[in-house]
Design a protein around this motif. Structure first.
Motif, mmCIF file in Angstrom:
data_model
loop_
_atom_site.group_PDB
_atom_site.id
_atom_site.type_symbol
_atom_site.label_atom_id
_atom_site.label_comp_id
_atom_site.label_asym_id
_atom_site.label_seq_id
_atom_site.Cartn_x
_atom_site.Cartn_y
_atom_site.Cartn_z
ATOM 1 N N THR A 132 152.208 34.912 94.681
ATOM 2 C CA THR A 132 150.463 34.768 94.115
ATOM 3 C C THR A 132 150.326 35.932 93.510
ATOM 4 O O THR A 132 149.144 36.142 91.612
ATOM 5 C CB THR A 132 149.461 34.998 95.371
ATOM 6 N N VAL A 133 151.285 37.353 92.752
ATOM 7 C CA VAL A 133 150.789 38.308 91.954
ATOM 8 C C VAL A 133 151.571 37.800 90.668
ATOM 9 O O VAL A 133 151.247 37.462 89.614
ATOM 10 C CB VAL A 133 152.258 39.496 92.297
ATOM 11 N N GLN A 134 152.554 36.703 90.589
ATOM 12 C CA GLN A 134 154.244 35.933 89.398
ATOM 13 C C GLN A 134 152.408 35.309 88.920
ATOM 14 O O GLN A 134 152.438 34.877 87.920
ATOM 15 C CB GLN A 134 154.828 35.825 89.976
ATOM 16 N N HIS A 135 152.361 34.268 89.670
ATOM 17 C CA HIS A 135 150.592 33.217 88.463
ATOM 18 C C HIS A 135 149.886 34.031 88.516
ATOM 19 O O HIS A 135 149.298 34.095 87.527
ATOM 20 C CB HIS A 135 150.375 32.993 90.434
ATOM 21 N N ASP A 136 149.493 35.662 88.995
ATOM 22 C CA ASP A 136 148.440 35.775 88.466
ATOM 23 C C ASP A 136 149.106 37.295 86.533
ATOM 24 O O ASP A 136 148.247 37.383 85.548
ATOM 25 C CB ASP A 136 148.257 37.310 88.642
ATOM 26 N N ALA A 137 150.638 37.284 86.620
ATOM 27 C CA ALA A 137 151.214 37.733 85.787
ATOM 28 C C ALA A 137 151.435 36.757 84.740
ATOM 29 O O ALA A 137 151.407 36.847 83.597
ATOM 30 C CB ALA A 137 152.584 38.829 86.137
ATOM 31 N N THR A 138 151.802 35.635 85.059
ATOM 32 C CA THR A 138 152.262 34.372 84.120
ATOM 33 C C THR A 138 151.142 33.266 84.115
ATOM 34 O O THR A 138 151.567 32.219 84.999
ATOM 35 C CB THR A 138 153.678 34.538 84.316
ATOM 36 N N LEU A 194 143.900 38.682 96.756
ATOM 37 C CA LEU A 194 143.274 39.256 97.943
ATOM 38 C C LEU A 194 143.367 38.750 99.291
ATOM 39 O O LEU A 194 143.052 38.956 100.310
ATOM 40 C CB LEU A 194 142.020 39.769 97.034
ATOM 41 N N TRP A 195 143.134 37.084 98.624
ATOM 42 C CA TRP A 195 142.887 36.311 99.836
ATOM 43 C C TRP A 195 143.827 36.085 100.739
ATOM 44 O O TRP A 195 144.001 36.008 102.008
ATOM 45 C CB TRP A 195 142.424 34.698 99.534
ATOM 46 N N CYS A 231 143.287 52.998 98.555
ATOM 47 C CA CYS A 231 142.621 51.931 99.136
ATOM 48 C C CYS A 231 142.070 51.855 99.868
ATOM 49 O O CYS A 231 141.184 50.963 100.639
ATOM 50 C CB CYS A 231 143.866 51.117 99.530
ATOM 51 N N HIS A 232 141.794 53.166 101.033
ATOM 52 C CA HIS A 232 140.727 53.483 101.936
ATOM 53 C C HIS A 232 139.673 54.509 101.369
ATOM 54 O O HIS A 232 140.135 55.593 100.434
ATOM 55 C CB HIS A 232 141.948 54.428 103.169
ATOM 56 N N GLU A 233 138.744 53.563 101.962
ATOM 57 C CA GLU A 233 137.229 54.932 101.943
ATOM 58 C C GLU A 233 136.285 54.675 102.935
ATOM 59 O O GLU A 233 136.466 53.885 103.587
ATOM 60 C CB GLU A 233 136.332 53.981 100.278
ATOM 61 N N GLU A 234 135.805 55.382 102.858
ATOM 62 C CA GLU A 234 134.862 55.196 104.197
ATOM 63 C C GLU A 234 133.249 55.422 103.306
ATOM 64 O O GLU A 234 132.980 56.484 102.390
ATOM 65 C CB GLU A 234 135.285 57.308 104.609
ATOM 66 N N ASN A 245 141.282 48.889 93.679
ATOM 67 C CA ASN A 245 142.851 49.099 94.454
ATOM 68 C C ASN A 245 143.709 49.036 94.905
ATOM 69 O O ASN A 245 144.720 49.296 94.672
ATOM 70 C CB ASN A 245 141.703 51.173 94.908
ATOM 71 N N VAL A 246 142.848 48.343 95.768
ATOM 72 C CA VAL A 246 144.005 47.267 96.884
ATOM 73 C C VAL A 246 144.309 46.298 95.334
ATOM 74 O O VAL A 246 145.627 46.180 96.031
ATOM 75 C CB VAL A 246 143.425 46.209 97.638
ATOM 76 N N LEU A 247 143.896 46.002 94.625
ATOM 77 C CA LEU A 247 144.424 44.678 94.145
ATOM 78 C C LEU A 247 145.355 45.236 93.087
ATOM 79 O O LEU A 247 146.267 44.746 92.693
ATOM 80 C CB LEU A 247 142.901 44.185 93.071
ATOM 81 N N LEU A 248 145.251 46.981 93.051
ATOM 82 C CA LEU A 248 146.196 47.542 91.652
ATOM 83 C C LEU A 248 147.527 47.566 92.572
ATOM 84 O O LEU A 248 148.642 47.639 92.356
ATOM 85 C CB LEU A 248 145.875 48.823 90.858
ATOM 86 N N PHE A 249 146.999 47.903 94.271
ATOM 87 C CA PHE A 249 148.236 48.053 94.304
ATOM 88 C C PHE A 249 148.817 46.521 95.007
ATOM 89 O O PHE A 249 150.431 46.598 94.492
ATOM 90 C CB PHE A 249 148.162 49.125 95.912
ATOM 91 N N LEU A 250 148.742 46.017 95.337
ATOM 92 C CA LEU A 250 148.908 44.856 95.064
ATOM 93 C C LEU A 250 150.274 43.983 93.996
ATOM 94 O O LEU A 250 150.809 43.815 93.882
ATOM 95 C CB LEU A 250 148.543 43.304 95.637
ATOM 96 N N ARG A 251 149.368 44.279 92.812
ATOM 97 C CA ARG A 251 150.518 43.483 91.393
ATOM 98 C C ARG A 251 151.564 44.516 91.310
ATOM 99 O O ARG A 251 152.259 44.034 90.585
ATOM 100 C CB ARG A 251 149.285 44.086 89.909
#
Ligand code: FAD
Length: 265
Positions: A132-138, A194-195, A231-234, A245-251
């Motif tokens: 999924t990350v590579q599809h986003d990058a290319t 993210l899904w 990635c965590h907030e309250e 931030n989750v998306l940035l972390f996953l990428r």
């Protein structure tokens, strides 16, 4: 107790040895339970091989093997392929041309504290997160494959693979339910990343404390604050994810530059 020697690893890295072992297991064990591939099964297998050939990062031996397998499958006029012919190609013909997949399973980030835990299912999740990350990058990588028209091609191929071939039928049922309920809402490459993350966490919540849980790797919402604190907030005393931030972390985590070749062939 596992008879394998323990392999030290870094939880912040993704190991190509796990990805190669996933493909080894998929091609040589999981597929072997289907003596012939035909109809829908053959189509699903071709799409899976195409996806990996186009999106597996790094362009090494795995990509060459998947490209050769892909060209071979697409060139065959047959409606029906004996599994033995696929195995023959993977085991013999490719080896002659120097392209081969490791002949053993070597789990690293996916090793379990004893045999029967982790391993293949862990590596399959890992592989699809990477894709999924590579599809986003290319984004143009899937052009002219027949998959480019799908809104979430990686998830659609994963869904069909899991439904058709994944050995754990209960997992397949759960995944199919999740996909049927929400996959059509995924309309971008970011949402695709993210899904899968969210579905994987839903499975983690469901399995926490179950028999399949490795005590050394207890199931928990991922990434933990120690892996990604931003990635965590309250909000109003309630935990919420910061999805940007989750998306940035996953990428970053599943991106090509975070793959470690340690323990790989
Ligand atoms: P896994 O859950 O396999 O995770 C592997 C690695 O991915 C983790 O070590 C971590 O580094 C990373 N990770 C963890 N969570 C996330 C996340 N949210 N996003 C991104 N990366 C993450 N087992 C069942 O018993 N019942 C089921 O219904 C079931 N459904 C499944 C459906 C699918 C599609 C798959 C591939 C597997 C399923 N499994 C199911 C198996 C189960 O999810 C685990 O893979 C298995 O129990 C091994 O767990 P593990 O500790 O290695 O971690």
């Amino acid at each position: 107790q596992s008879t394998e020697p323990w392999r030290d690893f870094d939880r912040l890295k993704v190991y190509t040895a796990d990805l190669e072992s996933a493909l080894h297991y998929l091609l040589r064990v999981e597929l072997a339970t289907h003596s012939t591939l035909e109809g829908e099964e053959l189509k699903v297998f071709k799409d899976f091989v195409t996806l990996v050939a186009k999106l597996y990062p790094g362009g090494g031996s795995v990509v060459k093997l998947m490209e050769t397998l892909c060209d071979w499958l697409l060139s065959l006029p047959l409606q029906r392929i004996p599994y033995q012919a696929v195995l023959d190609l993977v085991d013999n013909k490719m080896r002659i041309s120097g392209v081969f997949l490791g002949a053993e399973l070597r789990w690293v980030g996916c090793q379990g504290s004893r045999a029967g835990l982790r391993g293949y299912p862990c590596s399959l999740w890992t592989l699809f997160h990477v894709l999924t990350v590579q599809h986003d990058a290319t984004p143009t990588a899937l052009e002219n494959t027949g998959l480019e028209g799908e809104a979430a091609p990686v998830l659609q191929v994963m869904r069909r693979y899991i439904r058709t071939f994944f050995g754990c039928e209960e997992c397949g049922r759960h995944f199919e339910e999740a996909a049927a309920g929400s996959l059509e809402r995924v309309q971008s490459r970011e949402q695709q990343i993210l899904w899968l993350w969210e579905q994987h966490n839903n499975v983690n919540y469901r399995l926490a404390g179950s028999l399949s849980d490795d005590p050394l790797f207890p199931k928990a919402p991922w990434p933990s604050p120690s892996l990604c604190s931003s990635c965590h907030e309250e909000k109003n005393g309630v935990h919420v994810w910061n999805q940007d931030n989750v998306l940035l972390f996953l990428r970053q985590h599943y991106g090509a530059s975070n793959l470690s070749p340690k323990y790989s062939l």
